[in-house]
Design an enzyme around this catalytic site. Structure first.
Site, PDB file in Angstrom:
ATOM      1  N   SER A 110      -3.564   2.701   6.380  1.00 47.23           N
ATOM      2  CA  SER A 110      -4.301   3.057   7.586  1.00 47.23           C
ATOM      3  C   SER A 110      -3.992   2.164   8.782  1.00 47.23           C
ATOM      4  CB  SER A 110      -5.800   3.011   7.294  1.00 47.23           C
ATOM      5  OG  SER A 110      -6.182   1.709   6.892  1.00 47.23           O
ATOM      6  N   ASN A 148       0.850  -1.190   0.000  1.00 42.04           N
ATOM      7  CA  ASN A 148       0.000   0.000   0.000  1.00 42.04           C
ATOM      8  C   ASN A 148       0.887   1.240   0.000  1.00 42.04           C
ATOM      9  OD1 ASN A 148      -2.816  -1.278   0.691  1.00 42.04           O
ATOM     10  ND2 ASN A 148      -1.365  -2.207   2.090  1.00 42.04           N
ATOM     11  N   LYS A 153      -7.402  -9.698  -9.160  1.00 32.74           N
ATOM     12  CA  LYS A 153      -7.288  -8.385  -8.520  1.00 32.74           C
ATOM     13  C   LYS A 153      -7.276  -7.252  -9.546  1.00 32.74           C
ATOM     14  CE  LYS A 153      -4.827  -9.583  -4.275  1.00 32.74           C
ATOM     15  NZ  LYS A 153      -3.705  -9.187  -3.391  1.00 32.74           N
TER      16      LYS A 153
END
Length: 539
Positions: free
Chosen positions: A204, A199, A419
Site C-alpha cells: 500500500s 510485501n 514474527k
C-alpha cells in the site's frame, strides 16, 4: 527496532524548532493541503463514508543517505526477479512451508489452494507482482561484512561478540542513513540498509506517497527553503504501479475485460486505493475498474467456457488484491471458495497464490541463507549485493538449529523480534515480551514463527502531525522505514516486464515498535537525500 542513549541522530533538512506562530500557520496549511490533495484516510474511530481526515504526516521530509537510497532503487529489479523465481519453485515453497502449515491454519488454507491449483495446472501461467521491499538503517553496524551476516541455524555468538568488540574499537564519525524499501538507513560510515520484509500482497501507499512529495515541498517553500527541493527525489509510485496493472491487462488482450480490485468490507485507506483506480481510468479511459469484496466474488463470480472469470457476465482480465492477506478477510468458507475460484481462472492475479506464499516470513527467513540465494540468482555480484541487505533471520523449527535459536531468544530476547506469517502490522512480538510468548507455544507451534535480529536505526527529529493531535505539534524523536516498490510480470520461464516503481517513507515515534500508518502507529513521510560529505547531514 531499538534505540538507546547512544543512538545517532540525523540532522533534519531544516533547523528546528520553528517559531510557534510560523509553525501554527504552516501546519494548518499543510493539513488543508493534505486533505485537498487526497493525502487522506477515513477515520477508524469516527468512521463515515462521507468524510475524510488527513493521513498522519511528518511536516518536513526526513533525511536519508543518498547512497543508500540509490542502492535500494538499483536493487529492486534484482529483488523482483528473486521473488518471481521463488514463487515459481514448487519444491522450495513446499519444503520451506512444510512445518508452518501444520500449525498455522491461515497459511495452510493458502497452501491448500496452491496445492489444488498445482494439481490441475495453473490456468493462467502469467503472474503480476507488485512488490514493496521494506528497509531500515542499522546504526550499530561497522562494516559491510558485519552488515551482511545472516543465518537460519544457531548463531555463532563468540564470533559476533568479537565483531562487535572490534567495531567499538574502530568507531569513526557517523554518516547519515537511508530509509524504506522498507530499508532503515545506516548512520555509520560503511554500513548499509537492512531489509525488514518483502510485501507481495496489498503493497500500500503508492498512491498517497506520490502526493506527499508535493505537500512537503509546499511546506518547505512556505518556510523559505526552496533551495532544499532539489534534494527530494521524484516519486512516481502511483503511475509505476498502475502501469503494471495496465501492462498485465494488455497481455490478457481482451478489450472489453476489466481490472478487478479485491477490497475489504470497509476501506479506511480509501484515497490510496481510489488514486490507483482513478489514474487508470483517467490515463487509460478504455479500461474499467471494478471494486468487489471476496464475499461479492463468491456471490457474483463464475468461470466461463474457457475458465475466464466472470462477474455478472463481465470478464475480468486482472485481479489486484487489496484484501485477502489476513484471516479476518475470510469470515466464512465462501470467501475461501472465492479465492480458489479466482486462482483457477484465466485472469492474471496480483498476487497469484504462489506469489502470496513467496511473501511469507518463513520464506524470507530461508532466503537469508547465502546457499539458498544461489538457487534463485545466477550472478555472484547480485547474490552478494542482495545478501548484504539481509539481517539475521532464524528458524524456530523443532530441530537442532531451531531449538538452539529458541534458547538464544530466551537468553537474549532484547536482541530480537518474533514474527508470525502475517501481513498488515501489529502481529510481531518484541524484546523482553518474547520469552513469555515462546513459552506459551509448543515445539510444533513455534515453527509458524521466525526470529529476526532487532534493527537499531538512527534517530531523526521532527514534527509529526496527526488528526486531533496537539497544536502546535511538538518535536519528537522518530525512526523511518524506506519502502521501494517494484513491478514484475512473467511466467515460470520468462519475465516480460521488470522495473522499480517508486518509493515511500514511513516514519514512527522512536518509542513505537510497530509503525503502520493505517493502523494509527506511524506517519507518512518523504526522503530528503543527503550525501556522506554533506556537513549539514549530521548532528
Amino acid at each position: 527496532m531499538s534505540v538507546d542513549d547512544n543512538t545517532p541522530v540525523l540532522r533534519g533538512c531544516i533547523k528546528l524548532p520553528l517559531p510557534e506562530d510560523e509553525l501554527l500557520e504552516v501546519t494548518a496549511k499543510a493539513k488543508d493541503y493534505a486533505i485537498m490533495h487526497g493525502a487522506a484516510m477515513r477515520s477508524k474511530t469516527n468512521f463515515s463514508p462521507d468524510s475524510l481526515n488527513f493521513a498522519p504526516f511528518v511536516l518536513v521530509p526526513s533525511s536519508f543517505p543518498r547512497k543508500e537510497f540509490e542502492k535500494a532503487i538499483a536493487l529492486q529489479p534484482i529483488i523482483n526477479r528473486l521473488m518471481h523465481n521463488v514463487a515459481h519453485d514448487e519444491e522450495f515453497i513446499t519444503t520451506t512451508l512444510a512445518e508452518t502449515i501444520k500449525v498455522d491454519e491461515f497459511t495452510a488454507n493458502l497452501f491448500n489452494i496452491y496445492r489444488k491449483a498445482l494439481a490441475h495446472g495453473f490456468t493462467q501461467p502469467i503472474s503480476l507482482g507488485m512488490l514493496r521491499s521494506d528497509l531500515m538503517l542499522e546504526s550499530r553496524c561497522r562494516d559491510m561484512s558485519m552488515c551482511s551476516s545472516s543465518s537460519s541455524g544457531g548463531k555463532d555468538n563468540d564470533a559476533k561478540e568479537k565483531q562487535e568488540a572490534k567495531a567499538k574499537k574502530t568507531t569513526k564519525a557517523y554518516s547519515v542513513g537511508l530509509l524504506r524499501s522498507d530499508y532503515l538507513a545506516h548512520v555509520y560510515e560503511g554500513c548499509a540498509i537492512k531489509q525488514v520484509e518483502i510485501n507481495t500482497i496489498a503493497s500500500s501507499f503508492g498512491g498517497i506517497a506520490t502526493h506527499l512529495v508535493p505537500m512537503q515541498k509546499f511546506v518547505l517553500q512556505e518556510l523559505g527553503h526552496s533551495d532544499k527541493l532539489q534534494h527530494m527525489p521524484k516519486n512516481e509510485a502511483l503511475s509505476g504501479l498502475c502501469d503494471g496493472m495496465v501492462k498485465a491487462w494488455d497481455i490478457y488482450a481482451k478489450p472489453q475485460s476489466v481490472i478487478l480490485f479485491i477490497i475489504e468490507d470497509v476501506s479506511y485507506n480509501i484515497c490510496d486505493q481510489r488514486f490507483h483506480e482513478f489514474y487508470i481510468r483517467e490515463t487509460y479511459p478504455h479500461i474499467k475498474v471494478l471494486r468487489r469484496t471476496l464475499t461479492d466474488v463468491h456471490r457474483e463470480g463464475k468461470l466461463g467456457q474457457h475458465k475466464e472469470l466472470l462477474l455478472n457476465n463481465t470478464e475480468v482480465a486482472v485481479i489486484y488484491f487489496r484484501a485477502g492477506y489476513e484471516p479476518g478477510h475470510y469470515p466464512s468458507q465462501g470467501e475461501w471458495d472465492a479465492r480458489y475460484l479466482m486462482e483457477t481462472s484465466l485472469a492474471i492475479k496480483c498476487p497469484s497464490i504462489h506469489y502470496h506464499l513467496a511473501g511469507t516470513k518463513k520464506v524470507q527467513q530461508a532466503l537469508a541463507q547465502p546457499a539458498v540465494l544461489e538457487r534463485f540468482i545466477n550472478d555472484p555480484e547480485e547474490i552478494k549485493a542482495v545478501g548484504k541487505i539481509f539481517t539475521g533471520l532464524y528458524s524456530l523449527d523443532d530441530n537442532e538449529a531451531g531449538n538452539a535459536n529458541y534458547e538464544m531468544a530466551l537468553q537474549t530476547p532484547q536482541n530480537f523480534v518474533l514474527k508470525p506469517q502475517r501481513e498488515g502490522g501489529g502481529n510481531n512480538v518484541y524484546g523482553l515480551d518474547i520469552p513469555d510468548a515462546l513459552k506459551r507455544m509448543s515445539r510444533v507451534e513455534r515453527s509458524a514463527w521466525i526470529l529476526m535480529d532487532l534493527i537499531h536505526p538512527p534517530l531523526s527529529q521532527g514534527y509529526m502531525v496527526r488528526p486531533g493531535g496537539k497544536m502546535p505539534p511538538e518535536i519528537v524523536d522518530m525512526v523511518s522505514e524506506l519502502g521501494i516498490f517494484g513491478v514484475v510480470i512473467g511466467d515460470a520461464d520468462h519475465i516480460v516486464h521488470n522495473y522499480q516503481a517508486g518509493h515511500m517513507l514511513r516514519t514512527k515515534l522512536s518509542t513505537a515498535n510497530e509503525g503502520g500508518v493505517a493502523a494509527g502507529l506511524g506517519a507518512l513521510d518523504s526522503p530528503y537525500l543527503i550525501d556522506s560529505d554533506d556537513e549539514d547531514g549530521y548532528f
